[in-house]
Design an enzyme around this catalytic site. Sequence first.
Site, short mmCIF file in Angstrom:
data_model
loop_
_atom_site.label_atom_id
_atom_site.label_comp_id
_atom_site.label_asym_id
_atom_site.label_seq_id
_atom_site.Cartn_x
_atom_site.Cartn_y
_atom_site.Cartn_z
CE1 TYR A 173 29.27 8.77 22.79
CE2 TYR A 173 29.15 11.11 22.37
CZ TYR A 173 28.63 9.84 22.22
OH TYR A 173 27.47 9.67 21.53
CE LYS B 19 26.75 11.30 25.09
NZ LYS B 19 26.03 10.98 23.85
CD GLU C 161 18.79 6.25 22.28
OE1 GLU C 161 18.93 7.37 22.80
OE2 GLU C 161 19.48 5.27 22.59
CG LEU D 122 22.39 8.60 26.23
CD1 LEU D 122 23.52 7.74 26.78
CD2 LEU D 122 22.94 9.68 25.31
N1 PDD Z 1 24.19 12.62 21.22
N2 PDD Z 1 20.49 9.35 22.20
C1 PDD Z 1 21.69 9.13 21.64
C2 PDD Z 1 21.96 7.80 21.02
C3 PDD Z 1 22.68 10.14 21.66
O1 PDD Z 1 23.89 9.92 21.11
C4 PDD Z 1 22.37 11.39 22.25
C5 PDD Z 1 23.39 12.49 22.32
C6 PDD Z 1 21.10 11.58 22.80
C7 PDD Z 1 20.71 12.87 23.47
O2 PDD Z 1 21.39 13.04 24.69
P1 PDD Z 1 21.77 14.50 25.24
O3 PDD Z 1 20.48 15.23 25.40
O4 PDD Z 1 22.44 14.23 26.53
O5 PDD Z 1 22.67 15.15 24.22
C8 PDD Z 1 20.19 10.53 22.78
C9 PDD Z 1 25.31 13.53 21.28
C10 PDD Z 1 24.89 14.96 21.20
C11 PDD Z 1 26.30 13.14 20.20
O6 PDD Z 1 26.56 11.95 20.11
O7 PDD Z 1 26.80 13.99 19.50
#
Ligand code: PDD
Length: 293
Positions: free
Chosen positions: A33, A149, A182, A207
Amino acid sequence: MSRIAYVNGRYVPHGSAMVHVEDRAYQFADGVYEVCEVFGGRLVDETRHLDRLDRSLRELRIPAPMDRRALLTVMRETVARNRVRDGLVYLQVSRGVARRDHPFPDPPPAPALVVTAKSLSAAAGDKAAASGVSVITVPETRWARPDIKSVSLLPNVLAKQQAKEAGAREAWFVDPEGRVLEGSSTNAWIVTHDGKVVTRQADTHILRGVTRAAVSDLIGRRNLTLEERAFTVEEAKAAAEAFITSASSLVIPVVRIDGAPVADGQPGPVATALRKGIHDVTEMSHVVTPPFV
Ligand code: PDD
């Protein structure tokens, strides 16, 4: 206004948007996703999101459901049909529908594509950023490839719930050596007392956040020093500042870690400035949702 979802070739009312019971994402979490920010009716950093989607699909050997131009059209159309000015567009690709059996189905089914969009209050994010948020730390319990992801998010869900029950906004996964990996849905950062901005190197254990990349660009633009390296929970607790980043929350200062205040327990100047400047460095699509009159 009623919401609309895109499901495998059709725009349907959100309330009756359905996927098959034998969708591989439903049975095996066999899907990936993306969550992309919508700001002022524009998609933010769509190229980076689609690059990361390509990588996730490649790693899992799921074919792309359609070419990039078509995918962008669907994302933008879904945002427009839901009249989202500020919010998120969610995109999910699964390996498709097949009789339940662990190996990849042969012949491969068509990958399944779902796109939804939702509005979020920009004011709520600004409010959280103005007061700062708390995080707790939890042991890493995820699989060994969180750089992909995938929709396999159960440990993230459990960690976020634990944070919520502790009155915190986020949970930071920590490796057995005490190093912060993270957050459950955000990347983790600190600012050292000599002004260096530190985040863990983007290896297979975290990620590669799109917001992380944008913040890195902004750090360069502001002549700040970026250090991509691991930091421990102890170092974070003793840091000048801490913050989290994601497409849904942008940059949010962290003011407490496991109940202990970070510095004076107030949002720090570096995190606050990075939040303010983030859209100066991100890619912006054309306006897909015009302002309402
Ligand atoms: N989450 N780390 C994890 C485990 C994440 O699921 C996300 C993003 C991030 C930040 O990545 P980005 O800057 O590309 O949003 C880091 C999304 C927003 C979610 O699962 O809703």
